[in-house]
Scaffold this active site. Structure first.
Site, short mmCIF file in Angstrom:
data_model
loop_
_atom_site.label_atom_id
_atom_site.label_comp_id
_atom_site.label_asym_id
_atom_site.label_seq_id
_atom_site.Cartn_x
_atom_site.Cartn_y
_atom_site.Cartn_z
N ASP A 67 4.55 -1.45 -3.40
CA ASP A 67 5.73 -2.23 -3.80
C ASP A 67 6.79 -1.33 -4.44
O ASP A 67 7.89 -1.78 -4.77
CB ASP A 67 5.36 -3.42 -4.70
CG ASP A 67 4.69 -2.99 -5.99
OD1 ASP A 67 4.43 -1.78 -6.17
OD2 ASP A 67 4.41 -3.87 -6.83
N LYS A 136 -3.86 -4.15 -2.32
CA LYS A 136 -3.98 -3.57 -3.66
C LYS A 136 -3.33 -4.53 -4.65
O LYS A 136 -2.31 -5.14 -4.34
CB LYS A 136 -3.31 -2.20 -3.72
CG LYS A 136 -3.32 -1.58 -5.13
CD LYS A 136 -3.03 -0.11 -5.12
CE LYS A 136 -1.56 0.26 -5.04
NZ LYS A 136 -0.73 -0.29 -6.14
N GLU A 205 -3.17 5.37 -12.45
CA GLU A 205 -1.82 5.97 -12.49
C GLU A 205 -1.44 6.36 -13.92
O GLU A 205 -1.68 5.60 -14.87
CB GLU A 205 -0.79 4.96 -11.95
CG GLU A 205 0.64 5.49 -12.02
CD GLU A 205 1.66 4.68 -11.25
OE1 GLU A 205 1.29 3.68 -10.60
OE2 GLU A 205 2.85 5.05 -11.30
O1 KIV Z 1 3.72 1.01 -5.22
C1 KIV Z 1 3.24 2.14 -5.10
O2 KIV Z 1 3.78 3.02 -4.42
C2 KIV Z 1 1.99 2.43 -5.80
C3 KIV Z 1 1.56 3.86 -5.87
C4 KIV Z 1 2.44 4.60 -6.76
C5 KIV Z 1 0.13 3.99 -6.23
O3 KIV Z 1 1.38 1.55 -6.32
#
Ligand code: KIV
Length: 290
Positions: A67, A136, A205
């Site tokens: 996102d 995710k 993260e």
């Molecule tokens: O949204 C994203 O790109 C992410 C990554 C930074 C892990 O969640």
């Protein structure tokens, strides 16, 4: 490996040559970590478009339709305004542009947190309309019930803990997490709860290195770091960050190219040729097939 593409004129789909390996599966990614050891680290990059996916696919195990596309593609101030329609459109594009990597799509803010049922409906739409392998979502202990609900119903889930950008208002910014002992303990607890609930992998993260190592050791599933530690079971970066598309990137990002410089130089060269009328005519650029 250098991949070229042949266009199927019936479908406009670009098919890679040579034909890549079969698409990786979620169980294959999960099983990379055996008895706490990951012999072959998991390589993950973000992808938002079909062409980007074509170029990254052969090199990655996982392509994440993050996102972060809110900021990277749409120029939004955070990931909070990203909609499910945006994620579905970009997820489908990345699916069409990839053959080898397993594609994971982020569930956007506000589409899964209310209940496991809400998360199931959102994730089912994402899987149905993009053809991705899994989703995710952000959050630890508070999301464990949802992760179990989805996993038990055939939806592979990747967790995301530590610095969780969808919680930026509660965290007060994008600074590193886990500096205090209490917060570090909480984050290890988040990882354990997600792994026990059935997450096939966890992104960690923006945490201090010893905490990234502790989390990697604490759970059976692969832990994928972003600004964590080289000792994690895998790594992820935002592709545009590592390509050098932006002047400002998080401190942990290594730039592997200067694509912003290349684009800017090419645009300046083009603009100069248009303005001084040295722009090449068709007889100079057209190369008929032999
Ligand atoms: O949204 C994203 O790109 C992410 C990554 C930074 C892990 O969640």
């Amino acid at each position: 490996m250098s991949t070229t593409f042949q266009i199927d004129t019936a479908t406009s789909r670009a098919n890679p040559t040579p034909t890549p390996m079969r698409r990786l599966t979620i169980p294959a990614i999960r099983q990379r970590k055996k008895d706490g050891v990951t012999a072959e680290p998991v390589v993950m990059l973000t992808a938002y478009t079909a062409r980007q996916a074509q170029l990254l696919d052969a090199h990655c195990d996982l392509l994440l339709v993050g996102d972060s596309l809110g900021q990277v593609i749409y120029g939004l101030p955070s990931s909070l305004p990203v909609t499910l329609d945006m994620m579905v459109a970009h997820g489908a594009a990345v699916g069409r542009g990839s053959w080898h990597a397993a594609v994971i799509v982020d569930l956007p803010f506000g589409t899964y947190e209310a209940s496991p049922q809400q998360a199931f409906e959102t994730a089912a739409r994402v899987l149905r309309e993009t053809g991705c392998a899994g989703v995710k979502l952000e959050g630890g202990v508070a999301m464990a019930e949802t992760v179990a609900f989805l996993s038990q119903r055939g939806i592979p889930v990747m967790g995301h803990i530590g610095l969780t950008p969808q919680a930026v208002n509660q965290l007060g910014g994008y600074g590193a997490r886990g500096r205090s002992e209490a917060e570090a303990e909480k984050i290890v607890g988040d990882a354990r709860a997600l792994a026990e609930a059935g997450a096939f992998a966890i992104v960690i993260e923006g945490v201090v290195e010893p905490l990234a190592v502790a989390v990697t050791k604490a759970v059976d599933c692969p832990v994928i770091g972003i600004g964590g530690s080289a000792q994690c079971d895998g790594q992820v970066l935002v592709t545009e960050d590592m390509l050098g598309m932006f002047e400002r990137v998080p401190r942990f990002v290594k730039r592997y190219a200067d694509v912003a410089g290349l684009i800017s130089d090419a645009a300046a060269h083009y603009a100069a040729e248009v303005r001084d009328r040295s722009f090449p005519g068709i007889e100079q650029t057209y190369q008929p097939k032999a």
